[in-house]
Design a protein around this motif. Structure first.
Motif, PDB file in Angstrom:
ATOM      1  N   ARG A  27      29.002   7.620 136.307  1.00 55.32           N
ATOM      2  CA  ARG A  27      28.125   8.061 135.235  1.00 55.32           C
ATOM      3  C   ARG A  27      28.479   9.461 134.726  1.00 55.32           C
ATOM      4  NH1 ARG A  27      25.487   4.009 133.157  1.00 55.32           N
ATOM      5  NH2 ARG A  27      23.554   5.111 132.791  1.00 55.32           N
ATOM      6  N   LEU A  28      29.433  10.141 135.415  1.00 45.61           N
ATOM      7  CA  LEU A  28      29.785  11.514 135.064  1.00 45.61           C
ATOM      8  C   LEU A  28      31.299  11.698 134.927  1.00 45.61           C
ATOM      9  CD1 LEU A  28      27.317  13.132 137.593  1.00 45.61           C
ATOM     10  CD2 LEU A  28      27.061  13.134 135.094  1.00 45.61           C
ATOM     11  N   GLU A  62      12.869  13.839 135.763  1.00 45.50           N
ATOM     12  CA  GLU A  62      12.607  12.400 135.666  1.00 45.50           C
ATOM     13  C   GLU A  62      13.443  11.747 134.565  1.00 45.50           C
ATOM     14  OE1 GLU A  62      10.145  14.760 135.285  1.00 45.50           O
ATOM     15  OE2 GLU A  62       9.475  14.722 137.375  1.00 45.50           O
ATOM     16  N   ILE A  63      13.549  12.418 133.428  1.00 41.70           N
ATOM     17  CA  ILE A  63      14.333  11.889 132.307  1.00 41.70           C
ATOM     18  C   ILE A  63      15.826  11.911 132.656  1.00 41.70           C
ATOM     19  CG2 ILE A  63      14.945  12.233 129.873  1.00 41.70           C
ATOM     20  CD1 ILE A  63      12.037  11.305 130.319  1.00 41.70           C
ATOM     21  N   THR A  64      16.269  13.003 133.280  1.00 38.53           N
ATOM     22  CA  THR A  64      17.666  13.131 133.694  1.00 38.53           C
ATOM     23  C   THR A  64      18.029  12.048 134.702  1.00 38.53           C
ATOM     24  OG1 THR A  64      17.581  15.508 133.290  1.00 38.53           O
ATOM     25  CG2 THR A  64      19.373  14.701 134.692  1.00 38.53           C
ATOM     26  N   ALA A  65      17.147  11.827 135.673  1.00 42.67           N
ATOM     27  CA  ALA A  65      17.393  10.792 136.698  1.00 42.67           C
ATOM     28  C   ALA A  65      17.509   9.409 136.059  1.00 42.67           C
ATOM     29  CB  ALA A  65      16.283  10.820 137.744  1.00 42.67           C
ATOM     30  N   GLY A  66      16.660   9.121 135.093  1.00 41.78           N
ATOM     31  CA  GLY A  66      16.730   7.828 134.418  1.00 41.78           C
ATOM     32  C   GLY A  66      18.006   7.679 133.598  1.00 41.78           C
ATOM     33  N   HIS A  67      18.389   8.742 132.918  1.00 41.33           N
ATOM     34  CA  HIS A  67      19.576   8.693 132.062  1.00 41.33           C
ATOM     35  C   HIS A  67      20.854   8.443 132.875  1.00 41.33           C
ATOM     36  CE1 HIS A  67      22.109   9.569 128.607  1.00 41.33           C
ATOM     37  NE2 HIS A  67      22.784  10.441 129.328  1.00 41.33           N
ATOM     38  N   PHE A  68      20.980   9.124 134.021  1.00 41.34           N
ATOM     39  CA  PHE A  68      22.205   9.022 134.818  1.00 41.34           C
ATOM     40  C   PHE A  68      22.098   8.013 135.965  1.00 41.34           C
ATOM     41  CE2 PHE A  68      22.607  13.230 132.835  1.00 41.34           C
ATOM     42  CZ  PHE A  68      23.838  13.065 132.245  1.00 41.34           C
ATOM     43  N   ASN A  69      21.018   7.253 136.007  1.00 42.60           N
ATOM     44  CA  ASN A  69      20.805   6.290 137.091  1.00 42.60           C
ATOM     45  C   ASN A  69      22.018   5.368 137.258  1.00 42.60           C
ATOM     46  OD1 ASN A  69      20.020   4.075 138.686  1.00 42.60           O
ATOM     47  ND2 ASN A  69      17.899   4.309 138.087  1.00 42.60           N
ATOM     48  N   PRO A  75      25.492   2.067 128.893  1.00 44.54           N
ATOM     49  CA  PRO A  75      26.525   3.106 128.889  1.00 44.54           C
ATOM     50  C   PRO A  75      25.871   4.487 128.837  1.00 44.54           C
ATOM     51  CG  PRO A  75      26.496   1.915 126.802  1.00 44.54           C
ATOM     52  CD  PRO A  75      25.503   1.244 127.700  1.00 44.54           C
ATOM     53  N   VAL A  76      26.543   5.467 129.411  1.00 38.46           N
ATOM     54  CA  VAL A  76      25.985   6.811 129.443  1.00 38.46           C
ATOM     55  C   VAL A  76      26.969   7.805 128.834  1.00 38.46           C
ATOM     56  CG1 VAL A  76      26.830   7.379 131.747  1.00 38.46           C
ATOM     57  CG2 VAL A  76      24.799   8.490 130.902  1.00 38.46           C
ATOM     58  N   ASP A  77      26.427   8.789 128.155  1.00 35.88           N
ATOM     59  CA  ASP A  77      27.225   9.872 127.594  1.00 35.88           C
ATOM     60  C   ASP A  77      26.917  11.110 128.432  1.00 35.88           C
ATOM     61  OD1 ASP A  77      28.427  11.873 126.126  1.00 35.88           O
ATOM     62  OD2 ASP A  77      27.140  11.635 124.364  1.00 35.88           O
ATOM     63  N   ASP A  78      27.920  11.630 129.137  1.00 37.17           N
ATOM     64  CA  ASP A  78      27.686  12.800 129.991  1.00 37.17           C
ATOM     65  C   ASP A  78      28.093  14.099 129.302  1.00 37.17           C
ATOM     66  OD1 ASP A  78      30.483  12.517 130.230  1.00 37.17           O
ATOM     67  OD2 ASP A  78      30.483  13.160 132.317  1.00 37.17           O
ATOM     68  N   SER A  79      28.310  14.063 127.988  1.00 29.67           N
ATOM     69  CA  SER A  79      28.801  15.249 127.282  1.00 29.67           C
ATOM     70  C   SER A  79      27.776  16.385 127.231  1.00 29.67           C
ATOM     71  CB  SER A  79      29.238  14.883 125.862  1.00 29.67           C
ATOM     72  OG  SER A  79      28.134  14.485 125.084  1.00 29.67           O
ATOM     73  N   GLU A  80      26.527  16.095 127.508  1.00 32.10           N
ATOM     74  CA  GLU A  80      25.503  17.139 127.510  1.00 32.10           C
ATOM     75  C   GLU A  80      24.988  17.422 128.920  1.00 32.10           C
ATOM     76  OE1 GLU A  80      23.438  16.937 123.223  1.00 32.10           O
ATOM     77  OE2 GLU A  80      23.018  15.189 124.471  1.00 32.10           O
ATOM     78  N   SER A  81      25.807  17.103 129.908  1.00 39.06           N
ATOM     79  CA  SER A  81      25.432  17.359 131.301  1.00 39.06           C
ATOM     80  C   SER A  81      26.070  18.651 131.794  1.00 39.06           C
ATOM     81  CB  SER A  81      25.869  16.187 132.189  1.00 39.06           C
ATOM     82  OG  SER A  81      27.283  16.081 132.199  1.00 39.06           O
TER      83      SER A  81
END
Length: 127
Positions: A27-28, A62-69, A75-81
């Motif tokens: 996810r990262l 909580e939102i971060t955990a859901g996004h990167f679960n 699909p996930v975009d990790d460009s703002e992590s």
């Protein structure tokens, strides 16, 4: 505040684990790629907080955990992590039993692209 994670790097292998032991590596991808450029010729374990700055705004845990679960099929975009690295537990040897000031000296020996003070530059994944 984000998700407490650990980054393990040995050679070309890098794995990100959550505080629950889940593998966040797939996810990262951007973060893992950048981590390998910072570490160079070290085997390390870093403690960090994974934060998500969606649209430049810090997202709650909580939102971060859901996004990167890692169980999500989306699909996930990790460009703002961002990884706010705060401790080094292994640096070519087990150092977790050293006092914190000694571990922080090791941590500072790595060239981080930015500081943890203020809003992060999302061009980088680490501070």
């Amino acid at each position: 505040m984000g998700i407490h994670c650990q980054l393990h790097i040995k050679g070309d292998n890098a794995i990100v684990y959550s505080d629950q032991g889940e593998n966040y590596t797939p996810r990262l991808p951007t973060m893992v790629k950048e981590a390998k450029t910072i570490v160079k010729e070290h085997s390390v374990v870093f403690d960090f907080e994974l934060e998500w700055w969606k649209g430049g705004s810090h997202q709650p845990r909580e939102i971060t955990a859901g996004h990167f679960n890692p169980r999500s099929k989306e699909p996930v975009d990790d460009s703002e992590s961002i990884a706010n690295v705060f401790d080094c537990l292994y640096d070519n040897e087990d150092i977790h039993n050293l006092n914190l000031s000694e571990r922080l000296k090791r941590l500072k020996s790595f060239e981080w692209p930015q500081s943890t003070i203020g809003k992060p530059n999302l061009k980088y994944r680490f501070n």
